[in-house]
Scaffold this active site. Structure first.
Site, PDB file in Angstrom:
ATOM      1  N   LYS A  52       0.838  -1.202   0.000  1.00  0.00           N
ATOM      2  CA  LYS A  52       0.000   0.000   0.000  1.00  0.00           C
ATOM      3  C   LYS A  52       0.876   1.256   0.000  1.00  0.00           C
ATOM      4  O   LYS A  52       0.592   2.227  -0.707  1.00  0.00           O
ATOM      5  CB  LYS A  52      -0.941  -0.016   1.220  1.00  0.00           C
ATOM      6  CG  LYS A  52      -2.054  -1.031   1.057  1.00  0.00           C
ATOM      7  CD  LYS A  52      -2.820  -1.339   2.328  1.00  0.00           C
ATOM      8  CE  LYS A  52      -3.796  -2.482   2.051  1.00  0.00           C
ATOM      9  NZ  LYS A  52      -4.541  -2.927   3.237  1.00  0.00           N
ATOM     10  N   GLN A  96      -4.832  -1.726   9.439  1.00  0.00           N
ATOM     11  CA  GLN A  96      -4.704  -3.058   8.839  1.00  0.00           C
ATOM     12  C   GLN A  96      -5.293  -4.119   9.775  1.00  0.00           C
ATOM     13  O   GLN A  96      -4.926  -4.208  10.936  1.00  0.00           O
ATOM     14  CB  GLN A  96      -3.213  -3.340   8.562  1.00  0.00           C
ATOM     15  CG  GLN A  96      -2.945  -4.608   7.784  1.00  0.00           C
ATOM     16  CD  GLN A  96      -3.493  -4.579   6.363  1.00  0.00           C
ATOM     17  OE1 GLN A  96      -3.370  -3.587   5.651  1.00  0.00           O
ATOM     18  NE2 GLN A  96      -4.125  -5.646   5.949  1.00  0.00           N
ATOM     19  N   ASP A 119     -11.284   2.429   3.667  1.00  0.00           N
ATOM     20  CA  ASP A 119     -11.623   1.003   3.534  1.00  0.00           C
ATOM     21  C   ASP A 119     -13.137   0.816   3.409  1.00  0.00           C
ATOM     22  O   ASP A 119     -13.603  -0.264   3.065  1.00  0.00           O
ATOM     23  CB  ASP A 119     -11.136   0.220   4.770  1.00  0.00           C
ATOM     24  CG  ASP A 119      -9.784  -0.443   4.554  1.00  0.00           C
ATOM     25  OD1 ASP A 119      -9.439  -0.692   3.388  1.00  0.00           O
ATOM     26  OD2 ASP A 119      -9.101  -0.727   5.554  1.00  0.00           O
TER      27      ASP A 119
END
Ligand code: NAD
Length: 283
Positions: A52, A96, A119
């Site tokens: 990422k 994460q 997200d």
């Protein structure tokens, strides 16, 4: 033999468009910023976070990594998220998952400012997706839709089957197919007659987390098969939820693993971060 939909190629195109958009923002003095939080030292999470960060650099975003030790407390993690919520140069925040067991994932997701929730896991964003009026789409299902579009596949009126009902992949995947007028069935671990249901699908999405789970007898001749799974086979080799060698000769389109849905997930994260930067700047 199926046409292989290359996520690697489609993702590269998406990233190139984002880079162009980012250059235009740069001329206005705006640089999109993504904060990535990682707690503990899970090796898979570390690989995802590194990818990422690399993608951010490539498109011209700023990325900040917050690597916290496994023993971080809930209070410490929430305090960091609150700080990032108020940080003007950070447009997107990503924590994460999975988190170490002692941390409350739900509380962490809820703490992220929904306008920075790249997200799209916050309940307010999930609700917006449900009613079809959203700012952000969850990255993996959005990536699958982008692959479907790139191959020129029409969803409307098609029999779509999603195997898996997770909040991250299966459920939103089904919703996005429904938004495009697919007739959608969600299968899961308690589904009866799984083989028959899958074998009736025009579009089959596998998000199970079991190596080579989808066999040829579960797939209709000419079906479109999208493989979300990231697993290791018996030899430790990366593989999907679909038995590619068995299924490819029967399908009309298929995504490979690696090089299918995986690269799209990161490209969609970049797209969401760009959108977040525009939103923060009222563009
Ligand atoms: P999950 O474990 O949360 O969900 C798996 C789902 O599969 C569950 O809903 C379960 O009901 C269903 N399932 C399990 N066994 C089944 C069976 N025998 N028959 C039918 N359904 C069954 O997993 P997830 O987070 O949704 O991820 C699924 C897979 O996708 C994993 O391999 C994961 O690594 C991968 N993944 C890939 C990306 C990507 O970027 N490509 C992103 C997220 C997840």
């Amino acid at each position: 033999m199926a046409t292989i939909i290359s996520g690697k190629e489609v993702a590269a195109k998406v990233r190139a468009e984002i880079k162009k958009d980012c250059e235009a923002l740069d001329e206005m003095g705006i640089t999109p910023g993504l904060a990535v939080i990682i707690v503990g030292d899970d090796p898979a999470s570390r690989v995802y976070v590194n990818n990422k960060k690399k993608a951010c650099e490539e498109v011209g975003f700023v990325s900040e990594e917050y690597a916290l030790p496994a023993e971080t407390t809930q209070e410490e993690l929430l305090a960091l998220i609150h700080r990032l919520n108020g940080k003007p140069d950070i447009d997107g925040i990503l924590c994460q998952l999975p988190l170490p067991k002692h941390l409350d994932e739900k509380a962490v997701i809820n703490a992220i400012d929904p306008t920075k929730d790249v997200d799209a896991f916050h309940p307010s964003n999930v609700g917006k997706i449900m009613i079809g009026d959203y700012d952000f789409l969850p990255c993996t299902p959005a990536g699958v839709m982008e692959l479907i579009h790139s191959a020129g596949i029409e969803v409307s009126g098609k029999n779509c089957v999603v195997i898996g009902r997770s909040n991250i992949v299966g459920k939103p995947m089904a919703m996005l197919l429904l938004h495009e007028n697919g007739t959608v069935t969600i299968c899961h671990s308690r589904t009866k007659n799984l083989k028959e249901i899958c074998a009736a699908a025009d579009i089959l999405v596998a998000a199970v987390g079991k190596p080579k789970f989808v066999k040829a007898d579960m797939v209709k001749e000419g079906a479109v098969v999208l493989d979300v799974g990231i697993n290791r086979d018996e030899n430790g080799k990366l593989c999907g939820d679909v038995d590619f060698d068995e299924v490819a000769p029967k399908a009309s389109f298929i995504t490979p693993v690696p090089g299918g849905v995986g690269p799209m997930t990161i490209a969609m994260l970049m797209k969401n971060t760009l959108k977040a930067a525009k939103l923060q700047n009222n563009l």
